[in-house]
Design an enzyme around this catalytic site. Structure first.
Site, PDB file in Angstrom:
ATOM      1  N   ASP A 264       0.857  -1.175   0.000  1.00  0.00           N
ATOM      2  CA  ASP A 264       0.000   0.000   0.000  1.00  0.00           C
ATOM      3  C   ASP A 264       0.900   1.235   0.000  1.00  0.00           C
ATOM      4  O   ASP A 264       2.133   1.127   0.074  1.00  0.00           O
ATOM      5  CB  ASP A 264      -0.942  -0.020   1.201  1.00  0.00           C
ATOM      6  CG  ASP A 264      -2.239   0.730   0.939  1.00  0.00           C
ATOM      7  OD1 ASP A 264      -2.248   1.629   0.062  1.00  0.00           O
ATOM      8  OD2 ASP A 264      -3.247   0.435   1.598  1.00  0.00           O
ATOM      9  N   TYR A 265       0.300   2.399  -0.088  1.00  0.00           N
ATOM     10  CA  TYR A 265       1.006   3.669  -0.258  1.00  0.00           C
ATOM     11  C   TYR A 265       2.025   3.880   0.873  1.00  0.00           C
ATOM     12  O   TYR A 265       1.646   4.087   2.017  1.00  0.00           O
ATOM     13  CB  TYR A 265      -0.026   4.793  -0.259  1.00  0.00           C
ATOM     14  CG  TYR A 265       0.359   6.069  -0.940  1.00  0.00           C
ATOM     15  CD1 TYR A 265      -0.150   6.391  -2.188  1.00  0.00           C
ATOM     16  CD2 TYR A 265       1.206   6.975  -0.333  1.00  0.00           C
ATOM     17  CE1 TYR A 265       0.174   7.586  -2.810  1.00  0.00           C
ATOM     18  CE2 TYR A 265       1.537   8.169  -0.942  1.00  0.00           C
ATOM     19  CZ  TYR A 265       1.021   8.473  -2.184  1.00  0.00           C
ATOM     20  OH  TYR A 265       1.339   9.669  -2.794  1.00  0.00           O
TER      21      TYR A 265
END
Length: 715
Positions: A264-265
């Protein structure tokens, strides 16, 4: 994809790649700073693309834009490996569909699949071939803003809808010009974050991990999902981005997943903040060796990978495996054969067909919570109608994570749609001002009160400690109720709300969620009866925030509350709150009425051995439309194992079917139960699924409170 037609080509590329080029394939950078905390990396993206040191780009769309960057990678880099463009297409690209929680209310996989089909067509035509959807985080936490992106609290419902969405996005051929790669997220247990706070700790037993959180992911993997995204949270103390048990042990080895696991980011970087990694190099080592294949936005693997490899802290086999997975995906998407997007064929506005699909989906996803006295449906021939409340004329009901379309295409307002649906009526409007709303209600035959949450109050980083209506809205309802005139309330929201303080004064309540681009038209379709509501709640509505977590599939307790003995003190209950939820999982009314019969078995007993060898039991349930209108009912089947080696949920959904019936019509719904439905996972970390002999109670009806029951004996 493993062992497929691309293996020779993948091997040939791997043999020719430098270490730096391999590490580059594991890197995804973001083009702009529109999302997340990290800001844009535009110049870095262009340099890396030209040098062949980049695998994927986030947040760039538009065929002309993606083609420009793609040419840098394909025509200027040494090996010409194409880029993969990814984007968060959660419930629509240009055409915004209802939020996923709303779609789950339809209890209809076709609704979810239709959203994915339209979204994939619009997305692919704009140069993007990878969406970070579906989200399948089972959650018992309505304070968590991301419940809006989920399909609620039940693993079975989440699994069925996850498969439908993967099918809609990917189809049978990822090279098709209207399909994109899907991403099952967030792996795993993100929905269990303590206190509902984003990115927070999840401490979970192995049996709950496997029985509650993992089933939707397993279903998505079995359906061929191309990618999986790691979760921000810890899983029993180990961050998901560095968790070898979940990413490698379960996902890749036990399930045989051969696709790409993406972070994820900045999730790899956050291993440091978790206190799990000492620095960026350590974070890169832990993530890659735990099974992560691509790093989103942060750059630890690319920056430190060469030194880690030289020092023996990561292995060449693991590096090559990660690169091969990414290359296979690019081959499967047809990027090597056709890396560019036809700019003349780009879809740049919602088509009439897409809008109609969004409108039908939104109406099919609404839940009639209450309808005393038949206030709904409204009469389109009424002389006057008041439409009041803070969201009466609102043109942003897209919901959280609505895609680029929400910035260009406003939603149809409920006020405008009511005017269109009742052209002969005098439609009076007032906003959130109580005095003006009362005056409007007093001047009209019937009033529609539109209340709820702004889209910004749900979604990522939108956690609420108080999930009642925002300030002033309860007072507005009370003032309209005090007029004595008939009225209905429409809720537009991204999560379950606590509504106990005002529910008794409301004759009719329609849960519309955040319905998307065609919001107003879909609400009007239901309000005026063009669509008979048939949705059901995919999540429990609590009476008060202090009751959370409250969910239907709770485990048995040694001292359960019994309403027949309400004065008993030493049982599991609150002193200051009625037992049970405000609205139960599976609840939903219609403008007609239904009756369901007793569930019937095709056999009264089955052995463990028969179940383990694939035999099944069939359950039949009759349902009749006992009212005067054609309508939809969702027949639901629940199982309960009353005696087991691990305490079982009081009920588990194991089947549902939405049927349309004319007045007086009866149909028989059939469900098939096998070992997967009657057994459970134990706490063995190596993974042990068991079906135990004994009695199984089966409940059938129209919500999780169904009382009709039969018994199956497992011998």
């Amino acid at each position: 994809m493993l062992g497929g037609p691309y293996e020779d080509k993948v091997k040939d590329l791997l043999d020719r790649m430098t270490i730096e080029e391999k590490l580059g394939q594991l890197q995804q950078l973001t083009w702009t700073g529109d999302t997340g905390p990290g800001g844009g990396q535009t110049e870095e993206v262009e340099r890396a693309a030209r040098a062949g040191l980049l695998g994927s780009v986030l947040n760039l769309h538009g065929a002309a834009h993606t083609n420009t960057l793609q040419r840098m990678a394909v025509e200027e880099s040494r090996l010409g490996i194409p880029l993969l463009f990814g984007f968060d297409v959660i419930h629509g690209f240009w055409t915004t569909f209802p939020i996923p929680l709303a779609q789950a209310s339809s209890f209809d996989p076709a609704v979810v699949e239709r959203d994915a089909e339209v979204s994939a067509r619009e997305t692919r035509s704009n140069g993007v071939r990878w969406t970070f959807s579906p989200m399948m985080d089972v959650t018992h936490e309505p304070r968590w803003g991301r419940i809006a992106e989920s399909c609620g609290e039940d693993p079975y419902l989440n699994a069925v809808l996850a498969v439908a969405k993967v099918r809609g996005y990917q189809g049978d051929d990822l090279t098709a010009d209207d399909k994109v790669a899907a991403c099952a997220k967030h792996f795993v247990a993100y929905g269990g974050a303590e206190g509902g706070r984003d990115y927070n700790t999840v401490d979970v037993s192995e049996q709950r991990l496997r029985n509650l959180y993992l089933p939707p992911f397993r279903a998505a993997v079995d359906a061929g999902v191309a990618t999986v995204m790691a979760a921000f949270n810890t899983v029993s103390g180990v961050p998901a981005h560095g968790n070898p048990h979940t990413m490698t042990g379960i996902l890749k080895e036990e399930w045989g997943f051969d696709g790409v696991v993406v972070s994820d980011y900045t999730g790899v970087e956050e291993l440091i903040a978790h206190g799990y990694a000492e620095d960026g190099a350590d974070a890169a080592r832990l993530a890659l060796m735990a099974g992560l294949d691509m790093e989103m936005v942060s750059t630890n693997i690319a920056a430190h990978g060469k030194r880690l490899l030289a020092d023996g802290r990561i292995t060449e086999d693991r590096l090559d495996d990660a690169v091969a997975r990414i290359l296979r995906l690019k081959f499967a998407l047809g990027l090597f054969d056709d890396p560019y997007t036809d700019e003349s064929a780009a879809v740049d506005v919602p088509t009439p067909q897409a809008r109609e699909a969004a409108r039908q989906t939104a109406a099919r996803s609404m839940v009639l919570m209450k309808n005393d006295g038949g206030v709904l449906p409204l009469d389109a021939g009424a002389g006057s109608i008041a439409v009041v409340g803070p969201f009466a004329d609102h043109t942003d009901l897209h919901g959280t994570w609505a895609g680029p379309g929400c910035r260009r295409f406003p939603t149809v307002s409920i006020l405008d749609a009511v005017r269109a649906a009742a052209p002969a009526a005098k439609v009076v409007h007032a906003g959130a001002d109580v005095a003006q709303a009362v005056a409007a209600a007093e001047s009209a035959e019937v009033t529609v009160v539109v209340i709820g949450e702004e889209p910004e109050l749900s979604g990522e980083a939108a956690v609420r400690s108080d999930i009642s209506l925002p300030d002033g809205q309860e007072e507005l309802i009370a003032a309209v109720a005090a007029t004595g005139k008939p009225f209905a309330v429409v809720l537009v929201n991204g999560r379950p709300l606590t509504i106990g303080n005002w529910l008794d004064s409301v004759p009719a309540l329609l849960e519309a969620w955040h319905p998307g681009i065609e919001a107003g038209n879909a609400v009007a379709d239901v309000l005026f009866g063009a669509v008979n509501p048939g949705g059901k709640l995919p999540v429990t509505f609590p009476r008060a925030v202090g009751q959370i977590p409250v969910y239907y599939n709770r485990e048995s307790t040694g001292r359960p509350y019994d309403p027949a003995h309400d004065d008993e003190k030493y049982v599991s209950k609150y002193l200051d709150l009625a037992d049970g939820p405000q609205f139960a999982f599976g609840h939903g009314l219609s403008y007609t009425t239904f009756a369901t019969g007793e569930p019937q078995l095709d056999r009264q007993s089955v052995t463990v051995d028969e179940l383990e060898h694939g035999e099944c039991v069939e359950v039949r349930v009759d349902v009749t439309n006992t009212g005067e209108l054609t309508g939809d009912e969702v027949v639901q089947l629940y199982v309960h194992d009353p005696v087991a080696s691990i305490a079982q949920p009081v009920r588990r959904l194991r089947g549902f079917r939405r049927v349309t019936l004319e007045p007086g019509q009866t149909t028989q719904v059939r469900f098939t139960l096998g070992a997967e439905d009657l057994g459970f996972w134990t706490n063995d970390q190596a993974g042990h699924f068991t079906v135990e002999p004994g009695r199984i109670d089966l409940y059938a009806g129209t919500s999780s409170l169904a009382e009709a029951r039969c018994t199956l004996t497992v011998g």
